[in-house]
Motif scaffolding. Structure first.
Motif, PDB file in Angstrom:
ATOM      1  N   SER A   1       0.474   5.929  -4.829  1.00  0.00           N
ATOM      2  CA  SER A   1      -0.315   5.770  -3.596  1.00  0.00           C
ATOM      3  C   SER A   1      -1.269   4.586  -3.710  1.00  0.00           C
ATOM      4  O   SER A   1      -2.482   4.700  -3.500  1.00  0.00           O
ATOM      5  CB  SER A   1      -1.114   7.052  -3.303  1.00  0.00           C
ATOM      6  OG  SER A   1      -0.271   8.164  -3.201  1.00  0.00           O
TER       7      SER A   1
ATOM      8  N   GLU B   1      -3.607   1.458  -3.465  1.00  0.00           N
ATOM      9  CA  GLU B   1      -4.586   1.029  -2.468  1.00  0.00           C
ATOM     10  C   GLU B   1      -4.916  -0.443  -2.711  1.00  0.00           C
ATOM     11  O   GLU B   1      -4.706  -0.963  -3.810  1.00  0.00           O
ATOM     12  CB  GLU B   1      -5.858   1.878  -2.581  1.00  0.00           C
ATOM     13  CG  GLU B   1      -5.616   3.361  -2.394  1.00  0.00           C
ATOM     14  CD  GLU B   1      -6.864   4.191  -2.659  1.00  0.00           C
ATOM     15  OE1 GLU B   1      -7.899   3.599  -3.060  1.00  0.00           O
ATOM     16  OE2 GLU B   1      -6.799   5.430  -2.462  1.00  0.00           O
TER      17      GLU B   1
ATOM     18  N   ARG C   1      -4.822   9.378  -9.005  1.00  0.00           N
ATOM     19  CA  ARG C   1      -3.524   8.807  -8.607  1.00  0.00           C
ATOM     20  C   ARG C   1      -2.823   8.105  -9.771  1.00  0.00           C
ATOM     21  O   ARG C   1      -1.649   7.767  -9.681  1.00  0.00           O
ATOM     22  CB  ARG C   1      -3.725   7.788  -7.476  1.00  0.00           C
ATOM     23  CG  ARG C   1      -4.383   8.343  -6.229  1.00  0.00           C
ATOM     24  CD  ARG C   1      -4.609   7.260  -5.197  1.00  0.00           C
ATOM     25  NE  ARG C   1      -5.678   6.335  -5.586  1.00  0.00           N
ATOM     26  CZ  ARG C   1      -5.475   5.083  -5.970  1.00  0.00           C
ATOM     27  NH1 ARG C   1      -4.251   4.583  -6.055  1.00  0.00           N
ATOM     28  NH2 ARG C   1      -6.510   4.297  -6.279  1.00  0.00           N
TER      29      ARG C   1
ATOM     30  N   ASP D   1      -6.808  -1.412  -5.750  1.00  0.00           N
ATOM     31  CA  ASP D   1      -6.182  -1.335  -7.072  1.00  0.00           C
ATOM     32  C   ASP D   1      -5.758  -2.707  -7.572  1.00  0.00           C
ATOM     33  O   ASP D   1      -5.351  -2.851  -8.729  1.00  0.00           O
ATOM     34  CB  ASP D   1      -4.959  -0.411  -7.027  1.00  0.00           C
ATOM     35  CG  ASP D   1      -5.332   1.025  -6.709  1.00  0.00           C
ATOM     36  OD1 ASP D   1      -4.506   1.721  -6.072  1.00  0.00           O
ATOM     37  OD2 ASP D   1      -6.445   1.454  -7.078  1.00  0.00           O
TER      38      ASP D   1
ATOM     39  N   LYS E   1       0.853  -1.210   0.000  1.00  0.00           N
ATOM     40  CA  LYS E   1       0.000   0.000   0.000  1.00  0.00           C
ATOM     41  C   LYS E   1       0.877   1.244   0.000  1.00  0.00           C
ATOM     42  O   LYS E   1       1.941   1.275   0.622  1.00  0.00           O
ATOM     43  CB  LYS E   1      -0.907   0.011   1.228  1.00  0.00           C
ATOM     44  CG  LYS E   1      -2.144  -0.833   1.087  1.00  0.00           C
ATOM     45  CD  LYS E   1      -3.208  -0.499   2.133  1.00  0.00           C
ATOM     46  CE  LYS E   1      -2.635  -0.431   3.527  1.00  0.00           C
ATOM     47  NZ  LYS E   1      -3.709  -0.191   4.532  1.00  0.00           N
ATOM     48  N   ARG E   2       0.423   2.249  -0.699  1.00  0.00           N
ATOM     49  CA  ARG E   2       1.080   3.558  -0.798  1.00  0.00           C
ATOM     50  C   ARG E   2       2.325   3.542  -1.680  1.00  0.00           C
ATOM     51  O   ARG E   2       2.939   4.589  -1.870  1.00  0.00           O
ATOM     52  CB  ARG E   2       1.419   4.127   0.589  1.00  0.00           C
ATOM     53  CG  ARG E   2       0.155   4.500   1.391  1.00  0.00           C
ATOM     54  CD  ARG E   2       0.538   5.049   2.760  1.00  0.00           C
ATOM     55  NE  ARG E   2       1.044   4.006   3.634  1.00  0.00           N
ATOM     56  CZ  ARG E   2       0.271   3.187   4.338  1.00  0.00           C
ATOM     57  NH1 ARG E   2      -1.044   3.273   4.253  1.00  0.00           N
ATOM     58  NH2 ARG E   2       0.805   2.265   5.116  1.00  0.00           N
TER      59      ARG E   2
END
Lengths: 113, 115
Positions: free
Chosen positions: B80, B82, B63, B85, B15-16
């Motif tokens: 970023s 998530e 994003r 995604d 994540k991120r």
């Protein structure tokens, strides 16, 4: 809101039988209607496509029937084979040739020997 | 016949983090499309390019960004990341300038997993 509605969600057919998948659309601006076959984990593969100016197109065992007034089209797979077992997506595209494809929700076809 | 090439085929990110997906269209094809397919879902259009210019934009998050380069290959940049995604990302290419129906041919996809 699903712009292209597809049915059935799943289909089981005996080997040698006919598989029929139906799609319906609302947007009369759609001008090109392809069908894609997708195996698990693979990319969709173009099977056959039709424009609204014809009512039927046949390529081998695959036939598209198109009813412009009803805004419906269908895929017929003749002499279905176990190797045809896959997910089938109908799609539609607008008048612009660069337009995106809008897909139906897919039909999982299983052909048993 | 040459097909659409996508790389990498599989990608695992946290994540991120950021991810970059690459697409090499069929030779001489001038249009590239990106689609996202969640598990058990139909492909959803993200963005397309014709002759290196953005042609259309779908439900692509802010994003994400993409571009088409001078050699017609395209890259989808995702930042970023998530959990949502996680999906199969397909690239398709077509020849807009030809006489055909401008059929879209899909690549094998990149399976992105976000942990």
């Amino acid at each position: 809101q699903q712009q292209v509605k597809q049915s059935p969600q799943s289909l089981i057919v005996q080997k040698g039988g006919i598989s029929i998948i139906n799609c319906a659309y609302e947007n009369t601006a759609f001008d090109y209607f392809p069908w894609y076959q997708q195996f698990p984990g693979k990319g969709p593969a173009l099977l056959i496509a039709i424009r609204p100016d014809v009512s039927e197109k046949k390529e081998g065992r695959f036939t598209i029937s198109f009813n412009k007034s009803a805004k419906q089209f269908s895929l017929h797979i003749m002499d279905s084979q176990p190797g045809d077992s896959a997910t089938y997506f109908c799609a539609a595209r607008g008048l612009r040739r660069a337009d995106k494809l809008i897909f139906g929700t897919g039909t999982r076809l299983q052909v048993f020997p | 016949a040459a097909g659409v090439i996508q790389s990498p085929r599989h990608l695992i990110k946290e994540k991120r983090e950021t991810a970059t997906l690459k697409c090499y269209p069929i030779p001489r094809h001038d249009t590239v499309y990106w689609y996202q397919q969640g598990p058990g879902q139909d492909p959803q259009f993200l963005i397309s390019f014709y002759e290196k210019m953005q042609s259309d934009k779908g439900s692509i998050p802010d994003r994400f960004s993409a571009q088409q380069f001078s050699d017609y290959h395209s890259e989808l940049n995702m930042s970023s990341l998530e959990l949502g995604d996680s999906a199969l990302y397909f690239c398709a290419s077509s020849l807009l300038g030809g006489d055909s129906y401008n059929e879209q041919f899909f690549g094998p996809g990149t399976r992105l997993t976000v942990l």
